[in-house]
Design a protein around this motif. Structure first.
Motif, PDB file in Angstrom:
ATOM      1  N   SER A 128       0.831  -1.214   0.000  1.00 42.95           N
ATOM      2  CA  SER A 128       0.000   0.000   0.000  1.00 42.95           C
ATOM      3  C   SER A 128       0.863   1.259   0.000  1.00 42.95           C
ATOM      4  O   SER A 128       0.582   2.231  -0.722  1.00 42.95           O
ATOM      5  N   LEU A 129       1.922   1.251   0.799  1.00 39.60           N
ATOM      6  CA  LEU A 129       2.792   2.422   0.863  1.00 39.60           C
ATOM      7  C   LEU A 129       3.538   2.633  -0.457  1.00 39.60           C
ATOM      8  O   LEU A 129       3.698   3.773  -0.914  1.00 39.60           O
ATOM      9  N   TYR A 130       3.989   1.547  -1.079  1.00 39.25           N
ATOM     10  CA  TYR A 130       4.691   1.674  -2.359  1.00 39.25           C
ATOM     11  C   TYR A 130       3.739   2.161  -3.451  1.00 39.25           C
ATOM     12  O   TYR A 130       4.110   2.994  -4.282  1.00 39.25           O
ATOM     13  N   ALA A 131       2.514   1.647  -3.460  1.00 42.57           N
ATOM     14  CA  ALA A 131       1.539   2.088  -4.455  1.00 42.57           C
ATOM     15  C   ALA A 131       1.195   3.564  -4.259  1.00 42.57           C
ATOM     16  O   ALA A 131       1.084   4.328  -5.226  1.00 42.57           O
ATOM     17  N   ALA A 132       1.048   3.976  -3.000  1.00 39.65           N
ATOM     18  CA  ALA A 132       0.737   5.377  -2.718  1.00 39.65           C
ATOM     19  C   ALA A 132       1.890   6.283  -3.150  1.00 39.65           C
ATOM     20  O   ALA A 132       1.667   7.374  -3.708  1.00 39.65           O
ATOM     21  N   THR A 133       3.116   5.845  -2.921  1.00 41.32           N
ATOM     22  CA  THR A 133       4.279   6.629  -3.341  1.00 41.32           C
ATOM     23  C   THR A 133       4.293   6.809  -4.855  1.00 41.32           C
ATOM     24  O   THR A 133       4.608   7.892  -5.376  1.00 41.32           O
ATOM     25  N   ALA A 134       3.941   5.749  -5.590  1.00 41.20           N
ATOM     26  CA  ALA A 134       3.869   5.841  -7.052  1.00 41.20           C
ATOM     27  C   ALA A 134       2.846   6.897  -7.479  1.00 41.20           C
ATOM     28  O   ALA A 134       3.093   7.693  -8.404  1.00 41.20           O
ATOM     29  N   VAL A 135       1.711   6.920  -6.803  1.00 43.73           N
ATOM     30  CA  VAL A 135       0.669   7.906  -7.133  1.00 43.73           C
ATOM     31  C   VAL A 135       1.166   9.325  -6.882  1.00 43.73           C
ATOM     32  O   VAL A 135       0.983  10.236  -7.718  1.00 43.73           O
ATOM     33  N   PHE A 136       1.808   9.532  -5.747  1.00 39.92           N
ATOM     34  CA  PHE A 136       2.266  10.885  -5.410  1.00 39.92           C
ATOM     35  C   PHE A 136       3.409  11.342  -6.323  1.00 39.92           C
ATOM     36  O   PHE A 136       3.520  12.529  -6.640  1.00 39.92           O
ATOM     37  N   LEU A 137       4.250  10.423  -6.761  1.00 40.34           N
ATOM     38  CA  LEU A 137       5.279  10.775  -7.735  1.00 40.34           C
ATOM     39  C   LEU A 137       4.637  11.177  -9.069  1.00 40.34           C
ATOM     40  O   LEU A 137       5.120  12.084  -9.759  1.00 40.34           O
ATOM     41  N   LEU A 138       3.545  10.509  -9.398  1.00 37.95           N
ATOM     42  CA  LEU A 138       2.803  10.860 -10.615  1.00 37.95           C
ATOM     43  C   LEU A 138       2.225  12.264 -10.514  1.00 37.95           C
ATOM     44  O   LEU A 138       2.253  13.041 -11.481  1.00 37.95           O
ATOM     45  N   VAL A 139       1.734  12.610  -9.331  1.00 40.79           N
ATOM     46  CA  VAL A 139       1.219  13.972  -9.117  1.00 40.79           C
ATOM     47  C   VAL A 139       2.347  14.989  -9.291  1.00 40.79           C
ATOM     48  O   VAL A 139       2.161  16.048  -9.901  1.00 40.79           O
ATOM     49  N   SER A 140       3.541  14.662  -8.769  1.00 43.89           N
ATOM     50  CA  SER A 140       4.680  15.563  -8.931  1.00 43.89           C
ATOM     51  C   SER A 140       5.042  15.735 -10.401  1.00 43.89           C
ATOM     52  O   SER A 140       5.376  16.840 -10.857  1.00 43.89           O
ATOM     53  N   ALA A 141       4.969  14.646 -11.156  1.00 44.59           N
ATOM     54  CA  ALA A 141       5.319  14.703 -12.583  1.00 44.59           C
ATOM     55  C   ALA A 141       4.377  15.593 -13.374  1.00 44.59           C
ATOM     56  O   ALA A 141       4.758  16.152 -14.411  1.00 44.59           O
ATOM     57  N   THR A 142       3.147  15.736 -12.901  1.00 46.87           N
ATOM     58  CA  THR A 142       2.142  16.527 -13.638  1.00 46.87           C
ATOM     59  C   THR A 142       1.815  17.851 -12.950  1.00 46.87           C
ATOM     60  O   THR A 142       0.873  18.542 -13.358  1.00 46.87           O
ATOM     61  N   ALA A 143       2.590  18.203 -11.911  1.00 46.19           N
ATOM     62  CA  ALA A 143       2.311  19.426 -11.145  1.00 46.19           C
ATOM     63  C   ALA A 143       2.394  20.658 -12.040  1.00 46.19           C
ATOM     64  O   ALA A 143       3.327  20.806 -12.838  1.00 46.19           O
ATOM     65  N   THR A 144       1.430  21.542 -11.892  1.00 47.42           N
ATOM     66  CA  THR A 144       1.386  22.760 -12.710  1.00 47.42           C
ATOM     67  C   THR A 144       1.804  24.004 -11.930  1.00 47.42           C
ATOM     68  O   THR A 144       1.938  25.083 -12.510  1.00 47.42           O
ATOM     69  N   ASN A 145       1.988  23.853 -10.623  1.00 46.41           N
ATOM     70  CA  ASN A 145       2.440  24.996  -9.825  1.00 46.41           C
ATOM     71  C   ASN A 145       3.214  24.503  -8.611  1.00 46.41           C
ATOM     72  O   ASN A 145       3.223  23.315  -8.291  1.00 46.41           O
ATOM     73  N   GLY A 146       3.866  25.429  -7.937  1.00 43.48           N
ATOM     74  CA  GLY A 146       4.717  25.075  -6.815  1.00 43.48           C
ATOM     75  C   GLY A 146       3.965  24.492  -5.645  1.00 43.48           C
ATOM     76  O   GLY A 146       4.488  23.617  -4.934  1.00 43.48           O
ATOM     77  N   THR A 147       2.725  24.948  -5.415  1.00 43.50           N
ATOM     78  CA  THR A 147       1.949  24.452  -4.275  1.00 43.50           C
ATOM     79  C   THR A 147       1.659  22.958  -4.420  1.00 43.50           C
ATOM     80  O   THR A 147       1.797  22.186  -3.470  1.00 43.50           O
ATOM     81  N   VAL A 148       1.238  22.545  -5.611  1.00 40.85           N
ATOM     82  CA  VAL A 148       0.949  21.134  -5.859  1.00 40.85           C
ATOM     83  C   VAL A 148       2.217  20.302  -5.712  1.00 40.85           C
ATOM     84  O   VAL A 148       2.208  19.231  -5.088  1.00 40.85           O
ATOM     85  N   LEU A 149       3.323  20.780  -6.253  1.00 38.44           N
ATOM     86  CA  LEU A 149       4.574  20.033  -6.165  1.00 38.44           C
ATOM     87  C   LEU A 149       5.045  19.931  -4.721  1.00 38.44           C
ATOM     88  O   LEU A 149       5.541  18.884  -4.297  1.00 38.44           O
ATOM     89  N   LEU A 150       4.865  20.985  -3.969  1.00 41.11           N
ATOM     90  CA  LEU A 150       5.261  20.972  -2.560  1.00 41.11           C
ATOM     91  C   LEU A 150       4.454  19.936  -1.780  1.00 41.11           C
ATOM     92  O   LEU A 150       5.010  19.144  -0.998  1.00 41.11           O
ATOM     93  N   ALA A 151       3.134  19.913  -2.006  1.00 42.81           N
ATOM     94  CA  ALA A 151       2.271  18.957  -1.313  1.00 42.81           C
ATOM     95  C   ALA A 151       2.581  17.528  -1.725  1.00 42.81           C
ATOM     96  O   ALA A 151       2.674  16.624  -0.876  1.00 42.81           O
ATOM     97  N   SER A 152       2.778  17.296  -3.020  1.00 42.22           N
ATOM     98  CA  SER A 152       3.055  15.936  -3.486  1.00 42.22           C
ATOM     99  C   SER A 152       4.416  15.458  -3.005  1.00 42.22           C
ATOM    100  O   SER A 152       4.602  14.266  -2.724  1.00 42.22           O
ATOM    101  N   THR A 153       5.376  16.361  -2.875  1.00 48.84           N
ATOM    102  CA  THR A 153       6.695  16.001  -2.354  1.00 48.84           C
ATOM    103  C   THR A 153       6.598  15.541  -0.905  1.00 48.84           C
ATOM    104  O   THR A 153       7.202  14.538  -0.510  1.00 48.84           O
TER     105      THR A 153
END
Length: 413
Positions: free
Chosen positions: A82-107
Motif C-alpha cells: 500500500s505504501l509503495y503504491a501510494a508513493t507511485a501515485v504521489f510521484l505521478l502527481v509531482s510529474a504533472t504538477a502545474t504549480n509550486g503548491t501542488v509540487l510541494l504537497a506531493s513532495t
C-alpha cells in the motif's frame, strides 16, 4: 524468482527487497539537484523551491513516527504494498504538477509514504534465519544507502534527457512496478499487536526508549554517526565549488558515486555480526569515524586524501549502523517495527542536526571548523559505545554473549 515459502529467504527475494528500499528513499532526493530548473519552469523563487527539500524531510519524519509502527499491528505485506503504491501515485502527481503548491504537497506526501522502505527492512530481518540476520539486514541497507547516494546522480542524468518531469515519471513507473513485485513475492506476515489501538501503538513506540536500554544507547550512537555523515555531505558541496577544486554541479553530483563504495561494505559488517563480532564491528566503526576526519581535513587541498576520507567515513558509518540494527532486531521480534520507528526517528533527528550545524560552522569556521565538528560528533560515538559496554556488563554480568536479549513482554505497553 519464486514467491517466498517457509523454506527461508531466497536470494532473489532478498535482492528484490534491497532494490525496493533503495528505490523508495531515492524519490526523496530527486528534487535536490533540480531546484533551479524546477523554479524557473514553475515560476517560483529559489527560497520557495528550496522548501521542496524541507517538505521531503518533514514528510519522511512524520512517516517514521506515524506509519512505520503499523507493521506491528497490521498484515505487513499489505502495508508495504500500500505504501509503495501510494508513493507511485504521489510521484505521478509531482510529474504533472502545474504549480509550486501542488509540487510541494506531493513532495511531502511522497516522503510520508516512502517510509515503506523502513517497513521492508524489519520485514527482511523477520524472514531471515537468526544466523544470517546480519547479512540480510546489511544487504537490504546497502540497497537503501545506494538509493540515497545515487538518487541525485540519476536525477541529473534523467533531467538532461527529458526535463525534470522525466525523473518523476520514471520514479512513478518503477514504484508501481515494485508494488506489484512485492505483492507477488512477499509472504503474508501478520502483525502481533492486533488487539492494540493505533494510539496505544504510538505510545508503545515511545515507551520502547524507556524499556529497552540498548535502544537508547544504539539510537544515540547512530544519531551521532549520521550527524557526522551529514556534516560531511552537507559541507562537501561548499568545498568543491571553490578553489582549488572549482567543480561544476554535475561533477559534484558524480562524487556521490564515491559514497556508494562505502555503502557496498554493509554486507561485510553484517557477516561479521553473524559470526558474533557485532560489538567489535561497532567499536571499530566508531574509531574509524574519528580517524576519517583526519584524512578529510587533509582533503581541503588534496583530492586523494579527500577521497580516502570519504570512503573511510562511509564505511565506518555503515559498520556502526548495520551492527546496531543487528543488535536491535534481536530484542523483540513482535515489536521490530516499533523499535525500527523509534531508532530511525532518532537517526533522522541526528542527520538533520548535523546538516544544520554544518551550514552554520562552514560560515564561521570554514573547512577546518567543519572537520572539528565532524570529529567531535564521531568521538561522541566512541564515548557512548564504551559507556554502553560498561553499563550492559554491569546490568547483565552473567550473560556470555555480547548480544543482550531483553524480555519480550512489558507490562503497561
Amino acid at each position: 524468482m519464486r514467491p517466498h515459502t517457509d523454506g527461508g529467504l531466497s536470494r532473489g527475494l532478498l535482492l528484490l527487497m534491497s532494490a525496493a528500499t533503495g528505490l523508495a528513499v531515492a524519490g526523496n532526493y530527486f528534487a535536490q539537484p533540480l531546484l533551479d530548473l524546477i523554479g524557473r519552469e514553475l515560476g517560483i523563487g529559489p527560497s520557495r523551491a528550496a522548501l521542496l527539500v524541507t517538505a521531503a524531510q518533514a514528510g519522511y519524519a512524520l512517516g517514521l513516527i506515524l506509519l512505520v509502527p503499523l507493521g506491528d499491528l497490521v498484515e505487513r505485506r499489505r502495508l508495504a504494498v500500500s505504501l509503495y503504491a501510494a508513493t507511485a501515485v504521489f510521484l505521478l502527481v509531482s510529474a504533472t504538477a502545474t504549480n509550486g503548491t501542488v509540487l510541494l504537497a506531493s513532495t511531502a506526501l511522497t516522503a510520508l509514504t516512502s517510509v515503506g522502505a523502513q517497513v521492508v527492512v524489519p520485514f527482511a530481518a523477520t524472514l531471515a534465519a537468526p544466523a544470517e540476520r546480519g547479512r540480510v539486514v546489511g544487504t537490504v541497507m546497502t540497497g537503501l544507502m545506494l538509493g540515497l547516494l545515487l538518487a541525485r546522480t540519476a536525477s541529473g542524468a534523467l533531467s538532461g534527457l527529458g526535463g525534470w518531469r522525466t525523473v518523476y515519471w520514471v520514479g512513478a513507473v518503477l514504484m508501481a512496478l515494485m508494488a506489484v513485485l512485492l505483492r507477488t513475492f512477499l509472504p503474508r506476515l501478520g502483525g502481533d499487536g492486533g488487539r492494540r489501538s493505533y494510539l496505544g501503538l504510538l505510545r508503545s513506540t515511545v515507551a520502547m526508549f524507556r524499556y529497552e536500554p540498548l535502544l537508547r544507547w544504539r539510537a544515540g550512537i547512530c544519531a551521532l554517526s549520521l550527524a557526522s555523515f551529514s556534516v560531511l555531505w552537507t559541507a562537501l558541496t561548499f568545498l568543491l565549488v571553490r578553489p582549488p577544486y572549482g567543480w561544476s554541479e554535475s561533477a559534484i553530483g558524480l562524487f556521490g558515486l564515491v559514497g556508494a563504495v562505502g555503502a557496498l561494505t554493509a554486507t561485510v559488517a553484517g557477516r561479521l555480526a553473524d559470526r558474533g563480532w557485532v560489538q567489535i564491528v561497532t567499536g571499530a566503526g566508531t574509531v574509524l569515524l574519528v580517524a576519517s576526519w583526519a584524512e578529510i581535513a587533509a582533503g581541503e587541498r588534496s583530492p586523494v586524501w579527500l577521497l580516502v576520507g570519504v570512503i573511510v567515513l562511509d564505511l565506518a558509518h555503515q559498520a556502526v549502523l548495520n551492527s546496531s540494527q543487528n543488535v536491535l532486531y534481536a530484542l523483540r521480534p513482535e515489536a521490530r517495527n516499533r523499535i525500527n520507528s523509534a531508532f530511525m526517528t532518532s537517526l533522522f533527528v541526528g542527520g538533520a542536526v548535523g546538516s544544520a550545524l554544518a551550514s552554520v560552522v562552514w560560515v564561521h569556521g570554514g573547512w577546518t571548523g567543519v572537520c572539528v565538528l565532524g570529529a567531535t560528533l564521531s568521538a561522541g560515538t566512541v564515548v557512548l559505545w564504551v559507556l554502553e559496554r560498561i553499563t550492559v556488563k554491569r546490568a547483565a554480568p552473567g550473560i556470555v554473549r555480547d548480544l543482550v536479549r531483553i524480555p519480550a513482554t512489558t507490562e503497561g505497553e
